[in-house]
Design an enzyme around this catalytic site. Structure first.
Site, PDB file in Angstrom:
ATOM      1  N   ASN A 145     -52.779 -30.656  16.077  1.00  0.00           N
ATOM      2  CA  ASN A 145     -51.850 -31.330  15.374  1.00  0.00           C
ATOM      3  C   ASN A 145     -51.292 -31.379  13.902  1.00  0.00           C
ATOM      4  OD1 ASN A 145     -53.937 -32.985  14.254  1.00  0.00           O
ATOM      5  ND2 ASN A 145     -54.189 -34.386  15.668  1.00  0.00           N
ATOM      6  N   ILE A 146     -50.763 -32.181  13.418  1.00  0.00           N
ATOM      7  CA  ILE A 146     -50.225 -31.952  11.863  1.00  0.00           C
ATOM      8  C   ILE A 146     -51.518 -32.157  11.052  1.00  0.00           C
ATOM      9  CG2 ILE A 146     -47.794 -32.514  12.328  1.00  0.00           C
ATOM     10  CD1 ILE A 146     -48.409 -35.328  11.026  1.00  0.00           C
ATOM     11  N   LYS A 171     -39.296 -33.432  10.309  1.00  0.00           N
ATOM     12  CA  LYS A 171     -39.392 -34.308   9.424  1.00  0.00           C
ATOM     13  C   LYS A 171     -39.453 -33.818   8.018  1.00  0.00           C
ATOM     14  CE  LYS A 171     -41.139 -38.121  10.656  1.00  0.00           C
ATOM     15  NZ  LYS A 171     -42.233 -39.064  11.136  1.00  0.00           N
ATOM     16  N   CYS A 180     -43.933 -31.059  22.495  1.00  0.00           N
ATOM     17  CA  CYS A 180     -45.458 -31.480  22.071  1.00  0.00           C
ATOM     18  C   CYS A 180     -45.278 -32.928  22.075  1.00  0.00           C
ATOM     19  CB  CYS A 180     -45.680 -31.039  20.288  1.00  0.00           C
ATOM     20  SG  CYS A 180     -44.112 -31.158  19.213  1.00  0.00           S
ATOM     21  N   SER A 181     -45.596 -33.513  20.899  1.00  0.00           N
ATOM     22  CA  SER A 181     -45.556 -34.931  21.095  1.00  0.00           C
ATOM     23  C   SER A 181     -44.102 -35.448  20.772  1.00  0.00           C
ATOM     24  CB  SER A 181     -46.583 -35.885  20.210  1.00  0.00           C
ATOM     25  OG  SER A 181     -47.923 -35.236  20.514  1.00  0.00           O
ATOM     26  N   ASP A 182     -43.580 -35.503  19.746  1.00  0.00           N
ATOM     27  CA  ASP A 182     -42.269 -36.253  19.415  1.00  0.00           C
ATOM     28  C   ASP A 182     -41.148 -34.871  19.468  1.00  0.00           C
ATOM     29  OD1 ASP A 182     -42.955 -38.945  19.129  1.00  0.00           O
ATOM     30  OD2 ASP A 182     -43.793 -38.239  17.433  1.00  0.00           O
ATOM     31  N   GLY A 183     -41.672 -33.483  19.481  1.00  0.00           N
ATOM     32  CA  GLY A 183     -40.647 -32.403  19.789  1.00  0.00           C
ATOM     33  C   GLY A 183     -40.149 -32.155  18.409  1.00  0.00           C
ATOM     34  N   ASP A 243     -42.097 -30.861  15.814  1.00  0.00           N
ATOM     35  CA  ASP A 243     -43.129 -29.853  14.853  1.00  0.00           C
ATOM     36  C   ASP A 243     -43.550 -28.738  15.604  1.00  0.00           C
ATOM     37  OD1 ASP A 243     -43.526 -31.599  12.517  1.00  0.00           O
ATOM     38  OD2 ASP A 243     -44.479 -32.984  13.603  1.00  0.00           O
TER      39      ASP A 243
END
Length: 602
Positions: free
Chosen positions: A312-313, A416, A374-377, A379
């Site tokens: 993740n980020i 983002k 991924c999670s929110d699509g 990144d």
């Protein structure tokens, strides 16, 4: 006034910028001592000592404008000077206090987003630190102080409009859309279905608007599966979306399940749809606790789920911090390999590339449509879809095509940028910051190293893109989604980075580029074939820089210029001899009979 000459952005090593006056080639207006862009204004200046980590203390003067920090040295030959766009600054800290007694121990520490730090010492008795600290903080973080980003004050003019590079409908038509299996929907024209998606979307022809609304209710942030790319021959599609809202109870949604079946049926060549979940399996399971999750085999029997193990980020942010620690200001030769390995940066690059290769291969060789999330699509999903498209479609390997790819997969689909980069925001410790787009560009650079003739753009192009990711000189990477950009009128009020690129395309062109249609690139993603991008990550260290410019590339450019000169002279000879040819009563059998031979080395 802005000149018509193409602005350039200095991406050479620190030694080059230190040993000459700043020839960064921007559209400059002279403001006494400092070069300025149109719309740039001097805010303050002070005498300082630059604590150069390579050459020691340098006396000089610091100038702060509404766009950049500019340092000009004194009493040293050759002249030391450099500039840093304020958008590149991540943090400004005071160094030392009233009781500080050491030499040059009182001043400012500046942390930058582009792998360098700056330290300036000031005299305590002059009491000049307070003013310059406040001015720097105010203009480096304008959004935190109710001010505009510089992009909205920039008055540069360019001969070409970079905002015209990408038009969604034009790109869809290039891919042969709409067709019998796929349609363009305007359901999101006012951002009502999904506020982080673009207005135009491509969806299966047989899915109704009501179907899309029901699917949106089951996908995180309403980011439904939509088409990114369609294979021109086998009609396999790359779809992107966010995670399903399964939750701990294992909720199901018949509309979502049916929608994925429709996607699978669009090319009719495989019995299963492949879903690539970018996350590690354990993370996807953990997301159930917050209402997310993944597509289970029970709910989606016609789909194969593959986890790609990309972290993740937060993991990526920490990895880059570790990398910065070992490359700036000094590189420790004796432990270099172990230090680099400890950052895990190249391991993350490997995993992203490996995932994209799997996506591309499944579409091209497996002839299967794929869904990527991924999670929110916004990144890891953007990394995977854009890299896979770069491997599959040679158009995206041109300069304009790459600009279209970035505009489409990253900017229009809501990566983002504002949150990940922190444009104009003083909160340097924000947990949302992460080098996701930097990783993507690094992956592109790795591919260009393995396929040196496949990309129309060169390394300077990629570095320029990254420099202006942070600079806030252009509106291209500002804000988190198109919805906000429309409200802020970014296209009307700012310039596009692509205007700069288009203005002098030759500077960003790879001289070895060979145009090849329909060639799929499969880079080798093993650690043995991946390199640290020295010309980017260590460019500020003059002791560990690669040879600039590349001598082979430079010689090739010289030969191209020689060829162009021969062609020009040949055309002049043809024009000069044209009247003689027209007046001659006997037509020569070939131009060589009346024209001197011009031999070229090509």
């Amino acid at each position: 006034m802005a000149s018509n000459s193409t602005p350039k952005y200095n991406s050479n090593s620190l030694e080059n910028s230190l040993r000459r006056s700043p020839g960064d080639g921007m559209n400059h207006e002279q403001n006494d001592e400092i070069p300025c862009l149109p719309g740039e204004a001097l805010i303050t200046d002070k005498d300082v000592i630059y604590m150069c980590p390579f050459y020691g203390p340098v006396k000089g003067r610091i100038h702060v404008t509404n766009y950049k920090l500019y340092f000009k040295g004194e009493e040293m030959e050759p002249l030391i000077s450099f500039s840093v766009p304020l958008g590149v600054i991540a943090r400004i800290e005071k160094m030392g206090g009233a009781s500080s007694r050491g030499e040059n121990s009182y001043g400012l520490d500046i942390t930058c987003k582009d792998m360098r730090n700056l330290r300036f010492a000031l005299k305590q008795e002059v009491h000049s630190r307070k003013q310059i600290f406040e001015d720097l903080t105010k203009y480096a973080f304008p959004l935190s102080h109710g001010l505009l980003l510089f992009a909205f004050q920039n008055e540069e003019k360019f001969p070409e409009n970079g905002w015209a590079v990408y038009d969604a409908m034009t790109e869809f038509r290039r891919q042969g859309l709409p067709n019998g299996q796929w349609r363009i929907t305007f359901i999101n024209k006012n951002y009502e279905l999904c506020d982080t998606y673009p207005p135009l979307l491509v969806v299966p022809y047989s899915a109704s608007e009501e179907d899309l609304k029901k699917v949106a209710a089951f996908r995180s942030r309403n980011r439904i599966p939509v088409l990114s790319w369609l294979h021109p021959e086998n009609q396999s599609a790359i779809m992107r979306c966010s995670q399903p809202l399964v939750g701990m109870s294992g909720k199901r949604n018949k509309d979502d399940e049916r929608y994925l079946d429709i996607i699978r049926d669009t090319n009719g060549q495989t019995s299963k749809l492949t879903i690539y979940d970018a996350r590690p399996n354990v993370n996807a399971v953990a997301n159930k606790a917050t209402g997310g999750g993944y597509e289970s085999e029970d709910a989606y029997p016609n789909a194969e789920l593959v986890f790609l193990d990309i972290h993740n980020i937060h993991v990526m942010r920490e990895s880059l911090k570790k990398l910065k620690d070992i490359v700036y200001p000094n590189v420790e030769e004796s432990h270099w390999l172990s230090s680099l390995e400890s950052t895990h940066w190249l391991e993350h690059i490997k995993l992203v590339l490996t995932g994209a290769i799997q996506v591309a291969d499944k579409v091209a060789s497996g002839k299967s449509s794929v869904v990527v999330h991924c999670s929110d699509g916004w990144d890891r999903t953007a990394q995977l879809t854009s890299l896979a498209m770069l491997m599959l479609d040679s158009y995206y390997r041109t300069i304009v095509g790459f600009e279209v790819l970035v505009q489409k997969e990253w900017i229009s689909f809501g990566h983002k940028f504002s949150s990940r980069i922190g444009h104009g925001d003083k909160n340097h410790a924000d947990a949302d910051r992460s080098p996701i787009f930097l990783q993507f560009i690094d992956c592109v650079w790795q591919m260009s190293k393995q396929f040196p003739t496949a990309f129309e753009f060169n390394e300077h192009f990629l570095i320029t893109v990254l420099d202006h990711l942070y600079s806030c000189r252009f509106g291209t990477f500002l804000y988190n989604c198109e919805n906000i950009r429309d409200k802020e009128k970014v296209r009307e009020k700012t310039q596009s980075l692509w205007s700069l690129i288009s203005s002098e395309k030759s500077k960003y062109t790879n001289p070895f580029y060979t145009k090849e249609l329909n060639r799929v690139l499969y880079p080798v993603a093993s650690m043995r074939h991946l390199e640290l991008w020295v010309n980017y990550y260590i460019r500020w260290n003059p002791r560990i820089r690669q040879q600039q410019p590349n001598p082979v590339e430079q010689r090739y450019m010289e030969l191209l210029a020689l060829r162009d000169d021969y062609v020009r002279r040949l055309e002049e000879l043809q024009i000069t001899n044209s009247p003689k040819m027209n007046s001659s009563t006997t037509s020569p059998s070939s131009p060589s009979q009346i024209m001197p031979q011009v031999h070229t080395p090509f």
